[in-house]
Scaffold this active site. Sequence first.
Site, PDB file in Angstrom:
ATOM      1  N   LYS A  14     -12.954   8.756 -10.201  1.00 19.86           N
ATOM      2  CA  LYS A  14     -12.824   9.693  -9.078  1.00 19.86           C
ATOM      3  C   LYS A  14     -11.714  10.710  -9.326  1.00 19.86           C
ATOM      4  O   LYS A  14     -11.895  11.890  -9.122  1.00 19.86           O
ATOM      5  CB  LYS A  14     -12.460   8.955  -7.768  1.00 19.86           C
ATOM      6  CG  LYS A  14     -13.485   7.991  -7.267  1.00 19.86           C
ATOM      7  CD  LYS A  14     -13.101   7.500  -5.868  1.00 19.86           C
ATOM      8  CE  LYS A  14     -11.784   6.736  -5.796  1.00 19.86           C
ATOM      9  NZ  LYS A  14     -11.785   5.457  -6.519  1.00 19.86           N
ATOM     10  N   ARG A  89     -10.486   4.980   3.011  1.00 18.18           N
ATOM     11  CA  ARG A  89     -10.618   3.707   2.294  1.00 18.18           C
ATOM     12  C   ARG A  89     -11.147   2.593   3.196  1.00 18.18           C
ATOM     13  O   ARG A  89     -11.392   1.503   2.721  1.00 18.18           O
ATOM     14  CB  ARG A  89      -9.262   3.232   1.827  1.00 18.18           C
ATOM     15  CG  ARG A  89      -8.672   3.683   0.508  1.00 18.18           C
ATOM     16  CD  ARG A  89      -9.428   3.343  -0.721  1.00 18.18           C
ATOM     17  NE  ARG A  89      -8.613   2.867  -1.817  1.00 18.18           N
ATOM     18  CZ  ARG A  89      -7.950   3.633  -2.674  1.00 18.18           C
ATOM     19  NH1 ARG A  89      -7.972   4.941  -2.553  1.00 18.18           N
ATOM     20  NH2 ARG A  89      -7.268   3.076  -3.652  1.00 18.18           N
ATOM     21  N   ARG A 128      -6.187   2.130 -18.934  1.00 15.92           N
ATOM     22  CA  ARG A 128      -5.474   3.249 -18.316  1.00 15.92           C
ATOM     23  C   ARG A 128      -3.957   3.040 -18.348  1.00 15.92           C
ATOM     24  O   ARG A 128      -3.196   3.985 -18.429  1.00 15.92           O
ATOM     25  CB  ARG A 128      -5.940   3.307 -16.855  1.00 15.92           C
ATOM     26  CG  ARG A 128      -6.028   4.618 -16.240  1.00 15.92           C
ATOM     27  CD  ARG A 128      -6.954   4.629 -15.043  1.00 15.92           C
ATOM     28  NE  ARG A 128      -6.607   3.690 -13.989  1.00 15.92           N
ATOM     29  CZ  ARG A 128      -7.119   3.740 -12.756  1.00 15.92           C
ATOM     30  NH1 ARG A 128      -7.988   4.673 -12.443  1.00 15.92           N
ATOM     31  NH2 ARG A 128      -6.783   2.854 -11.847  1.00 15.92           N
ATOM     32  N   ARG A 130      -1.827   2.047 -15.979  1.00 16.48           N
ATOM     33  CA  ARG A 130      -0.984   2.367 -14.835  1.00 16.48           C
ATOM     34  C   ARG A 130      -0.289   1.093 -14.373  1.00 16.48           C
ATOM     35  O   ARG A 130      -0.730   0.000 -14.698  1.00 16.48           O
ATOM     36  CB  ARG A 130      -1.897   2.903 -13.714  1.00 16.48           C
ATOM     37  CG  ARG A 130      -1.302   4.016 -12.928  1.00 16.48           C
ATOM     38  CD  ARG A 130      -2.372   4.673 -12.084  1.00 16.48           C
ATOM     39  NE  ARG A 130      -2.820   3.817 -10.999  1.00 16.48           N
ATOM     40  CZ  ARG A 130      -3.825   4.121 -10.197  1.00 16.48           C
ATOM     41  NH1 ARG A 130      -4.489   5.238 -10.367  1.00 16.48           N
ATOM     42  NH2 ARG A 130      -4.170   3.299  -9.233  1.00 16.48           N
ATOM     43  N   ARG A 141      -7.816  -5.291  -6.245  1.00 16.90           N
ATOM     44  CA  ARG A 141      -8.272  -3.963  -5.798  1.00 16.90           C
ATOM     45  C   ARG A 141      -9.791  -3.900  -5.698  1.00 16.90           C
ATOM     46  O   ARG A 141     -10.339  -3.241  -4.815  1.00 16.90           O
ATOM     47  CB  ARG A 141      -7.732  -2.879  -6.739  1.00 16.90           C
ATOM     48  CG  ARG A 141      -6.322  -2.508  -6.299  1.00 16.90           C
ATOM     49  CD  ARG A 141      -5.482  -1.888  -7.368  1.00 16.90           C
ATOM     50  NE  ARG A 141      -6.012  -0.687  -7.926  1.00 16.90           N
ATOM     51  CZ  ARG A 141      -5.832  -0.344  -9.201  1.00 16.90           C
ATOM     52  NH1 ARG A 141      -5.177  -1.129 -10.027  1.00 16.90           N
ATOM     53  NH2 ARG A 141      -6.311   0.769  -9.639  1.00 16.90           N
TER      54      ARG A 141
HETATM   55  P1  AMP Z   1      -5.664   5.094  -6.050  1.00 15.31           P
HETATM   56  O1  AMP Z   1      -4.846   5.995  -6.885  1.00 15.31           O
HETATM   57  O2  AMP Z   1      -6.567   5.836  -5.093  1.00 15.31           O
HETATM   58  O3  AMP Z   1      -6.387   4.039  -6.836  1.00 15.31           O
HETATM   59  O4  AMP Z   1      -4.641   4.309  -5.096  1.00 15.31           O
HETATM   60  C1  AMP Z   1      -3.629   3.465  -5.624  1.00 15.31           C
HETATM   61  C2  AMP Z   1      -3.085   2.578  -4.504  1.00 15.31           C
HETATM   62  O5  AMP Z   1      -2.519   3.409  -3.472  1.00 15.31           O
HETATM   63  C3  AMP Z   1      -4.126   1.737  -3.799  1.00 15.31           C
HETATM   64  O6  AMP Z   1      -4.359   0.508  -4.475  1.00 15.31           O
HETATM   65  C4  AMP Z   1      -3.472   1.529  -2.430  1.00 15.31           C
HETATM   66  O7  AMP Z   1      -2.430   0.575  -2.507  1.00 15.31           O
HETATM   67  C5  AMP Z   1      -2.812   2.871  -2.193  1.00 15.31           C
HETATM   68  N1  AMP Z   1      -3.715   3.812  -1.480  1.00 15.31           N
HETATM   69  C6  AMP Z   1      -4.236   4.981  -1.954  1.00 15.31           C
HETATM   70  N2  AMP Z   1      -4.994   5.591  -1.023  1.00 15.31           N
HETATM   71  C7  AMP Z   1      -4.960   4.797   0.072  1.00 15.31           C
HETATM   72  C8  AMP Z   1      -5.545   4.868   1.371  1.00 15.31           C
HETATM   73  N3  AMP Z   1      -6.368   5.886   1.711  1.00 15.31           N
HETATM   74  N4  AMP Z   1      -5.286   3.869   2.236  1.00 15.31           N
HETATM   75  C9  AMP Z   1      -4.483   2.846   1.916  1.00 15.31           C
HETATM   76  N5  AMP Z   1      -3.898   2.698   0.708  1.00 15.31           N
HETATM   77  C10 AMP Z   1      -4.131   3.671  -0.209  1.00 15.31           C
END
Ligand code: AMP
Length: 184
Positions: A14, A89, A128, A130, A141
């Site tokens: 994404k 989410r 990745r 991270r 996740r």
């Molecule tokens: P991402 O980069 O989108 O994979 O997000 C990394 C982490 O940030 C996730 O595992 C959540 O802990 C947090 N996170 C990102 N976006 C959201 C959201 N919309 N709601 C809640 N937690 C979020």
Amino acid sequence: MTRLIFLGPPGAGKGTQAHLLAELCHIPHISTGDILRACVAEKTPLGEKAQGYMDRGELVPDELILEMVRERLGQPDAIAGWILDGFPRNVTQATFLDKLLQELEQHSDRVVNLDVPDAVLVERMLSRGRKDDNEETIRRRLEVYREQTAPLIDYYSGQQQLVSVNGNQSMEEVTAALKQLIES
Ligand code: AMP
């Protein structure tokens, strides 16, 4: 005017695709994960509250996320369009977004679901590197995605906005499919 919501499991690509398309359309790529990671790096109060949840692979509580998104979508560059990546989410966030877009007199054009098999997701995330890409957090996740985010596929297909794109192809092929979609 392009306003897209990117759904899809962690590791589906994404972020990469949203970034590419946003550049192409000259609109902001709004990634809640990126905003949160910047807050963590800068040790802001929001970052300090969010960090533990992120490290565990849990969602950061809605009350921390919703105002952050309201603030970001209210910035002048978002008038030209946007790509939302990683938000909403869960159903609470999706309902909030519906109301917020009504207030802003905007609507999303499409909700794009990037479809990728689980085995490929895990492989991609492990490569990745991270901080939250270790095996235990990845597993959590994916569970959180299935429990809380996957129900949004039904939520948006009810609103007839949903399009699925096969994310299990080369990066270029996925980008080409997405370009075709926004041009159609
Ligand atoms: P991402 O980069 O989108 O994979 O997000 C990394 C982490 O940030 C996730 O595992 C959540 O802990 C947090 N996170 C990102 N976006 C959201 C959201 N919309 N709601 C809640 N937690 C979020």
